[in-house]
Design an enzyme around this catalytic site. Sequence first.
Site: not given
Ligand code: FPP
Length: 264
Positions: A149, A212, A84-85, A225, A38-39, A55, A42-43, A214
Amino acid sequence: MLERLLRKKTVVPDSSLADRITDVKSRNIPAHVAIIMDGNGRWANRRNLPRVAGHHEGMKTVRKITRIANDLGIQVLTLYAFSTENWKRPKLEIDFLMKLPGEFLSTYLPELIEQNVKVEMIGNSDLLPKHTKKAIEKAMKETAHNDGLVLNFAMNYGSRLEIAETVKDIVALVADGAIAVDDIDESLISSNLMTAHLPEPDLLIRTSGEVRLSNFMLWQLAYAEFSFTDVLWPDFDEACMLNAIEEFQMRNRRFGSVEGEKNV
Ligand code: FPP
C-alpha cells in the site's frame, strides 16, 4: 465463564470483520481511496476536550484505516492531513497538527515497514516545519523500496495551488520549446500533477457529514465515486471503511458512457 465471555467479546467482532473483508475482497477493490478526514474538532467538543485531542484520536484512526486498506489490497490511500487553507487555524492547533506526522511515524514506522507500506506525500513541503518535513522524509526513505500500500499524506496540499503550479510548469515547457501548445492535453496535465505516478482515486470518502471537496484533488477526482458519512473521523473504524467500499462496489461506473462498467 468470564474468560469465555471475554473471548467471545474479542473473537466475535474480529471474525465477523474477517468474513466481511473476505467477502469485500471477492469483488472489485478500488485501486486508490482518498479520504477527507473531518470531524476531529467536533469529536473533541462533544467530550469537552480541546480540539487537539480530536486530532490525536484521529491519528489512531489513520493507523486502523491504513491496516485495513492494506489488508483489502487497496494500492493507494491518500489522506488529507493538512490543507493549504488550514494555516488559518490557531497557531496552537497548527503546531499540534504539524507534530502528528512525527508522532505517528516514530510510533508506527516499524509496523508500516513490516506491512510493506510505502509512505509518500503530496503538497508543498517547503512551508512545513523542519521537524515535520524530516519525519516524513525519513519515513519515505525507509519505505521507498516497499511495494505494498502507498500511504500518501496530503500535507500542506491544495488542489488549486497544485493546478496553478502545473500550469506554470507546462507554460515553461512551451516557452523552452520542449513542447508545442498543441501537445497540451489531459494526459499531459495529469502527468505533471503531484499524483502523476499514482492511479486516479476511484473512491473519495469524507467523514463528519460535510458534503464538499474543500480543494482536495479536484482534477484527480473527476470520475471518482463519492461516499459521505456522518461518522466523525476519530470514530471511523474498519466497519465504516468496509461500508464505504461495499457502497462503492454497488455503484455502476459508466465514465460518461451508457454501457457501464460492471463494478462487482
Ligand atoms: C479536519 O477536522 C481534520 C484536520 C484538518 C486534520 C486531520 C488530521 C488528522 C486526522 C491526523 C493526521 C495524522 C497524521 C499521522 C498526519 P476538523 O478539525 O476540521 O474537525 P471539525 O470540522 O469537527 O472542527
